[in-house]
Design an enzyme around this catalytic site. Structure first.
Site, mmCIF file in Angstrom:
data_model
loop_
_atom_site.group_PDB
_atom_site.id
_atom_site.type_symbol
_atom_site.label_atom_id
_atom_site.label_comp_id
_atom_site.label_asym_id
_atom_site.label_seq_id
_atom_site.Cartn_x
_atom_site.Cartn_y
_atom_site.Cartn_z
ATOM 1 N N ARG A 74 0.890 -1.163 0.000
ATOM 2 C CA ARG A 74 0.000 0.000 0.000
ATOM 3 C C ARG A 74 0.927 1.212 0.000
ATOM 4 O O ARG A 74 1.486 1.568 1.017
ATOM 5 C CB ARG A 74 -0.921 -0.048 1.211
ATOM 6 C CG ARG A 74 -1.889 -1.229 1.101
ATOM 7 C CD ARG A 74 -2.834 -1.363 2.261
ATOM 8 N NE ARG A 74 -3.822 -2.414 1.975
ATOM 9 C CZ ARG A 74 -4.042 -3.466 2.752
ATOM 10 N NH1 ARG A 74 -3.366 -3.621 3.855
ATOM 11 N NH2 ARG A 74 -4.939 -4.369 2.410
ATOM 12 N N GLY A 104 -7.869 -4.140 -5.548
ATOM 13 C CA GLY A 104 -9.222 -3.789 -5.103
ATOM 14 C C GLY A 104 -9.638 -2.413 -5.588
ATOM 15 O O GLY A 104 -8.927 -1.790 -6.393
ATOM 16 N N ASP A 105 -10.771 -1.916 -5.104
ATOM 17 C CA ASP A 105 -11.299 -0.659 -5.643
ATOM 18 C C ASP A 105 -10.359 0.529 -5.389
ATOM 19 O O ASP A 105 -10.227 1.401 -6.247
ATOM 20 C CB ASP A 105 -12.729 -0.376 -5.164
ATOM 21 C CG ASP A 105 -12.835 -0.266 -3.659
ATOM 22 O OD1 ASP A 105 -11.933 -0.769 -2.958
ATOM 23 O OD2 ASP A 105 -13.823 0.334 -3.186
ATOM 24 N N ILE A 151 -10.093 -10.838 -1.903
ATOM 25 C CA ILE A 151 -10.878 -11.958 -1.352
ATOM 26 C C ILE A 151 -12.277 -11.501 -0.945
ATOM 27 O O ILE A 151 -13.158 -12.324 -0.740
ATOM 28 C CB ILE A 151 -10.182 -12.619 -0.128
ATOM 29 C CG1 ILE A 151 -10.016 -11.617 1.021
ATOM 30 C CG2 ILE A 151 -8.872 -13.267 -0.520
ATOM 31 C CD1 ILE A 151 -9.715 -12.285 2.362
ATOM 32 N N ASP A 152 -12.477 -10.196 -0.822
ATOM 33 C CA ASP A 152 -13.723 -9.697 -0.219
ATOM 34 C C ASP A 152 -14.956 -9.791 -1.124
ATOM 35 O O ASP A 152 -16.073 -9.715 -0.638
ATOM 36 C CB ASP A 152 -13.544 -8.228 0.201
ATOM 37 C CG ASP A 152 -12.410 -8.043 1.196
ATOM 38 O OD1 ASP A 152 -12.070 -9.017 1.890
ATOM 39 O OD2 ASP A 152 -11.856 -6.932 1.278
ATOM 40 N N GLU A 251 -16.356 -9.492 9.689
ATOM 41 C CA GLU A 251 -15.611 -8.517 10.504
ATOM 42 C C GLU A 251 -16.234 -7.118 10.470
ATOM 43 O O GLU A 251 -16.014 -6.321 11.368
ATOM 44 C CB GLU A 251 -14.137 -8.458 10.082
ATOM 45 C CG GLU A 251 -13.922 -8.010 8.652
ATOM 46 C CD GLU A 251 -12.442 -7.965 8.254
ATOM 47 O OE1 GLU A 251 -11.577 -8.197 9.098
ATOM 48 O OE2 GLU A 251 -12.180 -7.695 7.061
ATOM 49 N N HIS A 284 -5.618 -14.409 8.532
ATOM 50 C CA HIS A 284 -5.022 -14.435 7.190
ATOM 51 C C HIS A 284 -4.927 -15.822 6.563
ATOM 52 O O HIS A 284 -4.538 -15.919 5.395
ATOM 53 C CB HIS A 284 -3.666 -13.736 7.203
ATOM 54 C CG HIS A 284 -3.806 -12.245 7.363
ATOM 55 N ND1 HIS A 284 -4.127 -11.666 8.554
ATOM 56 C CD2 HIS A 284 -3.713 -11.239 6.463
ATOM 57 C CE1 HIS A 284 -4.215 -10.346 8.394
ATOM 58 N NE2 HIS A 284 -3.969 -10.068 7.139
ATOM 59 N N VAL A 285 -5.309 -16.879 7.298
ATOM 60 C CA VAL A 285 -5.382 -18.191 6.604
ATOM 61 C C VAL A 285 -6.413 -18.109 5.479
ATOM 62 O O VAL A 285 -6.353 -18.857 4.507
ATOM 63 C CB VAL A 285 -5.749 -19.387 7.525
ATOM 64 C CG1 VAL A 285 -4.647 -19.708 8.490
ATOM 65 C CG2 VAL A 285 -7.055 -19.166 8.244
HETATM 66 O O1 F6P Z 1 -9.213 -6.661 1.587
HETATM 67 C C1 F6P Z 1 -8.702 -7.895 1.955
HETATM 68 C C2 F6P Z 1 -8.591 -8.008 3.464
HETATM 69 O O2 F6P Z 1 -8.092 -9.297 3.758
HETATM 70 C C3 F6P Z 1 -9.861 -7.729 4.240
HETATM 71 O O3 F6P Z 1 -10.761 -8.795 4.222
HETATM 72 C C4 F6P Z 1 -9.305 -7.394 5.607
HETATM 73 O O4 F6P Z 1 -10.159 -6.535 6.290
HETATM 74 C C5 F6P Z 1 -8.001 -6.700 5.280
HETATM 75 O O5 F6P Z 1 -7.659 -7.067 3.959
HETATM 76 C C6 F6P Z 1 -6.871 -7.041 6.205
HETATM 77 O O6 F6P Z 1 -5.790 -6.254 5.855
HETATM 78 P P1 F6P Z 1 -4.321 -6.506 6.394
HETATM 79 O O7 F6P Z 1 -3.777 -7.699 5.694
HETATM 80 O O8 F6P Z 1 -3.599 -5.254 6.043
HETATM 81 O O9 F6P Z 1 -4.433 -6.755 7.874
#
Ligand code: F6P
Length: 366
Positions: A74, A104-105, A151-152, A251, A284-285
């Protein structure tokens, strides 16, 4: 020879590597030079080794690899004009004026902004003596094509984003694992899933695993009532002889007054009902691991389409986003889809939840 760059940006998603593979190979097939931008927008800003020409064999084995081998980030610098100026400089220096972004967007909006600023940025490069008019001349327009990797599954107007079905599969598998231990102890589990402000992963994993109750942002329960509703539903299921209780919490879950509903809040209700309750935050899995066949196919077909879109691009056509609608790979105006996605957030903020559902992609709304 047309020079095209491919980049992955934002959170990684399974299927990004297959997308890079498809873009590299389809580009080479069509006689173009294809560059990978390493580390997302940071790679464009820094240039140098982070911009690498890719050969056919460089993407060998990418189909079955999770994450993104070319890295993602990012980038704060690209959000500043100064960063985008450096990015334009690095692209022209390498002869690149077409960029396929898989992200993503937010990442895709950044790309479209870059395209609209391009004439001003290139003029500034001339004015400040960084490049000559002659050097800039062949690069009048920047072509941007978006591939949606997340993934969202939170992008409107397309049925599936690259990575969403892999994540869904992973979640479903994990809930199956949890089922076994829940059944053994006759326990309740609160399972928190990702998705940011989108409830697709929560909704679909709940359907796929037969969860007792699901919390998602687009269909929030009534603020003063949900605890009782949850209690009654889980109690009823137990009365029917169920030995386990599974509640999926996205979440981004909220109630209809926009108060967040956390997995701890949900757990407390189940404890109060007298259930021996545990919480599992999958984390993150859900995002790592290899892509399911659907995502490999989607990434491959969309990657090929992205190259075709680059080759057919013209300054009059707005930046396209490659989507999938009713099983057909399609090109859509990128910013229309981004705007519709932003309208979902607005609808939720305005408590217009029916509208929020409607604005999500078609099979979500059904
Ligand atoms: O946008 C993908 C995502 O995995 C979301 O589902 C989650 O809220 C976010 O990224 C987590 O971000 P990071 O990996 O920076 O903790």
């Amino acid at each position: 020879k047309k020079k095209i760059a491919i980049m992955t940006s934002g959170g990684d998603a399974p299927g990004m590597n297959p997308a890079v593979r498809a873009v590299v190979r389809a580009g080479i097939y069509h006689g173009c030079d294809v560059f990978a931008v390493y580390e997302g927008y940071e790679g464009l800003v820094k240039g140098g080794d982070l911009l690498k020409q890719m050969e056919w064999n460089d993407v060998r084995n990418y189909l079955s690899l999770g994450g993104t081998n070319i890295g993602t980030a990012r980038s704060a610098r690209f959000r500043e004009r100064e960063g985008r100026l450096l990015a334009a400089y690095n692209m022209i220096r390498n002869g690149i004026d077409a960029l396929v972004v898989c992200g993503g967007d937010g990442s895709l909006t950044g790309a479209d902004l870059f395209r609209s600023e391009w004439p001003l940025l290139t003029q500034e490069l001339i004015d400040t003596g960084k490049l000559t008019k002659k050097e800039v001349e062949p690069y009048k327009h920047l072509t941007i094509v978006g591939l949606v990797g997340s993934i969202d599954n939170d992008m409107s107007q397309t049925d599936a984003t690259i990575g969403a079905y892999s994540s869904l599969e992973r979640i479903s598998e994990m809930v199956d694992y949890i089922d076994a231990t829940a059944l053994s102890h006759s326990r309740a589990f609160v399972v928190e899933v990702m998705g940011r402000h989108c409830g697709w992963l929560g909704l679909m994993s709940g359907l796929a695993t037969g969860a007792d109750f699901i919390f998602i942002p687009e269909r929030p329960p009534k603020a003063g009532q949900w605890k009782q509703e949850l209690t009654e539903t889980c109690h009823r299921h137990r009365q029917k002889g169920k030995r386990k209780t599974i509640v999926i919490v996205a979440e981004g879950a909220i109630d209809d007054q926009l108060n967040p509903i956390s997995s701890d809040d949900v757990k407390q209700v189940l404890v109060d009902l007298g259930l021996d309750t545990r919480t599992t935050i999958l984390g993150h899995v859900q995002r790592g691991g290899t892509a399911v066949a659907y995502d490999r196919m989607l990434a491959t077909l969309q990657g090929v389409e992205a190259i075709k879109a680059v080759l057919e691009a013209s300054p009059e056509i707005p930046s396209p986003m490659i989507g999938i609608v009713e099983n057909k790979i399609v090109r859509l105006p990128l910013m229309d889809a981004v705007k519709a996605t932003k309208s979902v957030a607005e609808a939720i903020e305005n408590k217009d939840f029916d509208r929020a559902m409607e604005l999500r992609d078609s099979h979500f709304a059904d």
